[in-house]
Design an enzyme around this catalytic site. Structure first.
Site, PDB file in Angstrom:
ATOM      1  N   ASP A  56       6.263 -16.679   5.737  1.00 56.32           N
ATOM      2  CA  ASP A  56       7.010 -15.843   6.680  1.00 56.32           C
ATOM      3  C   ASP A  56       7.172 -16.571   8.019  1.00 56.32           C
ATOM      4  O   ASP A  56       7.859 -16.088   8.923  1.00 56.32           O
ATOM      5  CB  ASP A  56       6.372 -14.452   6.839  1.00 56.32           C
ATOM      6  CG  ASP A  56       4.961 -14.507   7.374  1.00 56.32           C
ATOM      7  OD1 ASP A  56       4.406 -15.618   7.515  1.00 56.32           O
ATOM      8  OD2 ASP A  56       4.393 -13.430   7.660  1.00 56.32           O
ATOM      9  N   SER A  57       6.587 -17.766   8.121  1.00 56.73           N
ATOM     10  CA  SER A  57       6.859 -18.640   9.268  1.00 56.73           C
ATOM     11  C   SER A  57       8.349 -18.963   9.345  1.00 56.73           C
ATOM     12  O   SER A  57       8.844 -19.411  10.380  1.00 56.73           O
ATOM     13  CB  SER A  57       6.049 -19.935   9.161  1.00 56.73           C
ATOM     14  OG  SER A  57       6.188 -20.501   7.875  1.00 56.73           O
ATOM     15  N   ASP A  95       5.200 -15.417   0.724  1.00 60.56           N
ATOM     16  CA  ASP A  95       4.488 -14.545   1.653  1.00 60.56           C
ATOM     17  C   ASP A  95       5.061 -13.150   1.598  1.00 60.56           C
ATOM     18  O   ASP A  95       6.284 -12.976   1.724  1.00 60.56           O
ATOM     19  CB  ASP A  95       4.725 -15.059   3.092  1.00 60.56           C
ATOM     20  CG  ASP A  95       3.498 -15.646   3.715  1.00 60.56           C
ATOM     21  OD1 ASP A  95       2.377 -15.332   3.264  1.00 60.56           O
ATOM     22  OD2 ASP A  95       3.653 -16.437   4.669  1.00 60.56           O
ATOM     23  N   LYS A 125       1.333 -14.130  -1.324  1.00 56.98           N
ATOM     24  CA  LYS A 125       0.239 -14.286  -0.349  1.00 56.98           C
ATOM     25  C   LYS A 125       0.234 -13.067   0.574  1.00 56.98           C
ATOM     26  O   LYS A 125       1.309 -12.618   0.998  1.00 56.98           O
ATOM     27  CB  LYS A 125       0.410 -15.572   0.457  1.00 56.98           C
ATOM     28  CG  LYS A 125      -0.651 -15.729   1.557  1.00 56.98           C
ATOM     29  CD  LYS A 125      -0.753 -17.146   2.082  1.00 56.98           C
ATOM     30  CE  LYS A 125       0.250 -17.524   3.122  1.00 56.98           C
ATOM     31  NZ  LYS A 125       0.269 -16.669   4.322  1.00 56.98           N
ATOM     32  N   GLU A 127      -1.918 -11.364   4.059  1.00 57.48           N
ATOM     33  CA  GLU A 127      -2.857 -11.658   5.144  1.00 57.48           C
ATOM     34  C   GLU A 127      -3.914 -10.550   5.240  1.00 57.48           C
ATOM     35  O   GLU A 127      -3.592  -9.376   5.070  1.00 57.48           O
ATOM     36  CB  GLU A 127      -2.101 -11.764   6.474  1.00 57.48           C
ATOM     37  CG  GLU A 127      -1.149 -12.933   6.528  1.00 57.48           C
ATOM     38  CD  GLU A 127      -0.490 -13.117   7.904  1.00 57.48           C
ATOM     39  OE1 GLU A 127      -0.839 -12.381   8.849  1.00 57.48           O
ATOM     40  OE2 GLU A 127       0.377 -14.000   8.009  1.00 57.48           O
ATOM     41  N   GLU A 194      -6.985 -20.100   8.283  1.00 52.56           N
ATOM     42  CA  GLU A 194      -6.147 -20.600   9.384  1.00 52.56           C
ATOM     43  C   GLU A 194      -6.900 -20.559  10.708  1.00 52.56           C
ATOM     44  O   GLU A 194      -7.459 -19.518  11.092  1.00 52.56           O
ATOM     45  CB  GLU A 194      -4.856 -19.765   9.491  1.00 52.56           C
ATOM     46  CG  GLU A 194      -3.977 -20.228  10.652  1.00 52.56           C
ATOM     47  CD  GLU A 194      -2.518 -19.793  10.581  1.00 52.56           C
ATOM     48  OE1 GLU A 194      -2.112 -19.193   9.564  1.00 52.56           O
ATOM     49  OE2 GLU A 194      -1.793 -20.070  11.555  1.00 52.56           O
TER      50      GLU A 194
HETATM   51  O1  KIV Z   1       3.877 -18.435   6.884  1.00 50.24           O
HETATM   52  C1  KIV Z   1       3.304 -19.527   6.755  1.00 50.24           C
HETATM   53  O2  KIV Z   1       3.900 -20.590   6.889  1.00 50.24           O
HETATM   54  C2  KIV Z   1       1.875 -19.506   6.436  1.00 50.24           C
HETATM   55  C3  KIV Z   1       1.158 -20.816   6.350  1.00 50.24           C
HETATM   56  C4  KIV Z   1       1.137 -21.530   7.602  1.00 50.24           C
HETATM   57  C5  KIV Z   1      -0.200 -20.674   5.778  1.00 50.24           C
HETATM   58  O3  KIV Z   1       1.325 -18.477   6.245  1.00 50.24           O
END
Ligand code: KIV
Length: 293
Positions: A56-57, A95, A125, A127, A194
Site C-alpha cells: 500500500d506504499s 497488502d 499482508k 498490519e 519494520e
Molecule cells: O507497503 C509496503 O510497501 C510495505 C513494505 C514496506 C513492507 O508494507
C-alpha cells in the site's frame, strides 16, 4: 490424476519460504521488493526476487499521497492485477489497505478473497499483531496465506503520532515480541518487522518458526524487503536511513526527458529515418509496430 507436490520449476511457494527458515548454514535469505505495475514486476521477477509485494506504499510513492491511508481496495486490486501479469516465479503478496480489514471478520475475508479471485495473488499482508489474531486465523482457515507486519505499521500513523522506530523501550519491545508471537500462533507464514532495533529483530527471528522479513530491522532477519522506488532512487522526499539507494532513476528520467524537450524544440526529433514515407512500392499499408511487451 497424478499429483506433483513440487514441480521443481523454481516457482516460489509458501512451503518453499517456510523451508528457507530451516536453521541450515546455507539457508538462503528471502529477497522481497514491492512493485505496483507490469514492467517493474516483470523486471523484478526476471532478476530473481523471491517475493513481490503490491504494497500500500503505492499510495505514497506512485499516487502522491502523504500516507498509505487513502488507497482503496479497488485501487490495490487494479495494481495487483498489473503486477500479476508480470510475475511468474516470485510469490505474489498484496497488502490489504487501510479500512479493508478493520470492521468485521466476514467482510475482511470477502475483501481478501477479492484479491485472490480478481488478481490471483497468492497471499495477503495485514498490519498489526495481537489485534489481528482472529483475522489471521480466519483467513488462514480459508486457505489464504497471510503475511503479518509488526513494529512500525504505517497504517497506524495517526495512532502512533508519526513514523518512529518501535520497540526501543522495554515495554514496547515486550509488546512487539507478543505481537510477533501472536501473528505466528494465528497461522501467518511470515512476518514483516519494520523499523525495530536490530537486537530485537534478531531475538524475534531466533524465536519464531516462520521467516521474518526485515525493513529497517537489521541484517539478522530471514529476509529483507524495500520499497522499489527507494532502491531505484525514484522518490522526491527524504528516505529513511535503511533504504539503500542502488540507482538514481529520477536523474535518468529527468535527463532523458530534458533531451527530448530540447530535440522536439530544435527540430532534431523526429529524424527522417524515424518517419514513414509515401509513394513506397508496397501494395498494402506498412505495418506499424507499437510499443507492446
Ligand atoms: O507497503 C509496503 O510497501 C510495505 C513494505 C514496506 C513492507 O508494507
Amino acid at each position: 490424476m497424478s499429483v506433483v507436490p513440487n514441480p521443481g520449476n523454481g516457482k516460489i511457494t509458501v512451503p518453499e519460504l517456510l523451508r528457507r527458515k530451516a536453521p541450515a548454514e546455507n539457508s538462503q535469505k528471502i529477497v522481497c521488493l514491492t512493485a505496483y505495475d507490469y514492467p517493474t514486476a516483470r523486471l523484478l521477477d526476471e532478476a530473481g526476487v523471491d517475493v513481490i509485494l503490491v504494497g500500500d506504499s503505492v499510495a505514497m510513492v506512485a499516487l502522491g499521497y502523504d500516507s498509505t491511508l487513502p488507497v482503496t481496495l479497488d485501487e490495490m486490486i487494479h495494481h495487483a492485477r498489473a503486477v500479476r501479469r508480470g510475475t511468474k516465479r516470485a510469490l505474489l503478496v498484496a497488502d490489504m489497505p487501510f479500512g479493508s480489514y478493520h470492521s468485521d471478520t466476514a467482510e475482511s475475508l470477502r475483501n481478501a478473497v477479492r484479491f485472490v479471485k480478481e488478481a490471483s495473488v497468492e497471499a495477503v499482508k495485514v498490519e498489526g499483531g495481537e489485534r489481528r489474531l482472529e483475522l489471521i486465523a480466519r483467513l488462514t482457515e480459508a486457505e489464504i496465506p497471510v503475511m503479518g507486519h509488526v513494529g512500525l505499521t504505517p497504517q497506524s500513523v495517526n495512532a502512533l503520532g508519526g513514523y518512529r522506530v518501535q520497540g526501543k523501550t522495554t515495554d514496547s519491545a515486550e509488546q512487539l515480541l507478543r505481537d510477533a508471537r501472536a501473528v505466528e500462533a494465528a497461522g501467518a507464514f511470515a512476518v514483516v518487522l519494520e523499523a525495530v532495533p536490530r537486537e530485537l529483530a534478531a531475538q524475534i527471528t531466533r524465536e519464531l518458526r516462520i521467516p521474518t522479513i526485515g525493513i529497517g530491522a537489521g541484517p539478522d532477519c530471514d529476509g529483507q524487503i524495500l520499497v522499489v522506488h527507494d532502491l531505484l532512487g525514484l522518490t522526491f522526499d527524504h528516505t529513511p536511513k535503511f533504504a539503500r539507494q542502488y540507482a538514481n532513476v529520477a536523474a535518468l528520467i529527468s535527463s532523458a526527458v530534458r533531451s527530448y524537450c530540447e530535440d522536439v524544440r530544435s527540430g532534431a526529433f523526429p529524424s527522417d529515418s524515424e518517419s514513414y514515407h509515401s509513394g513506397s512500392t508496397a501494395k498494402k499499408d506498412e505495418p506499424v509496430k507499437i510499443s507492446i511487451c
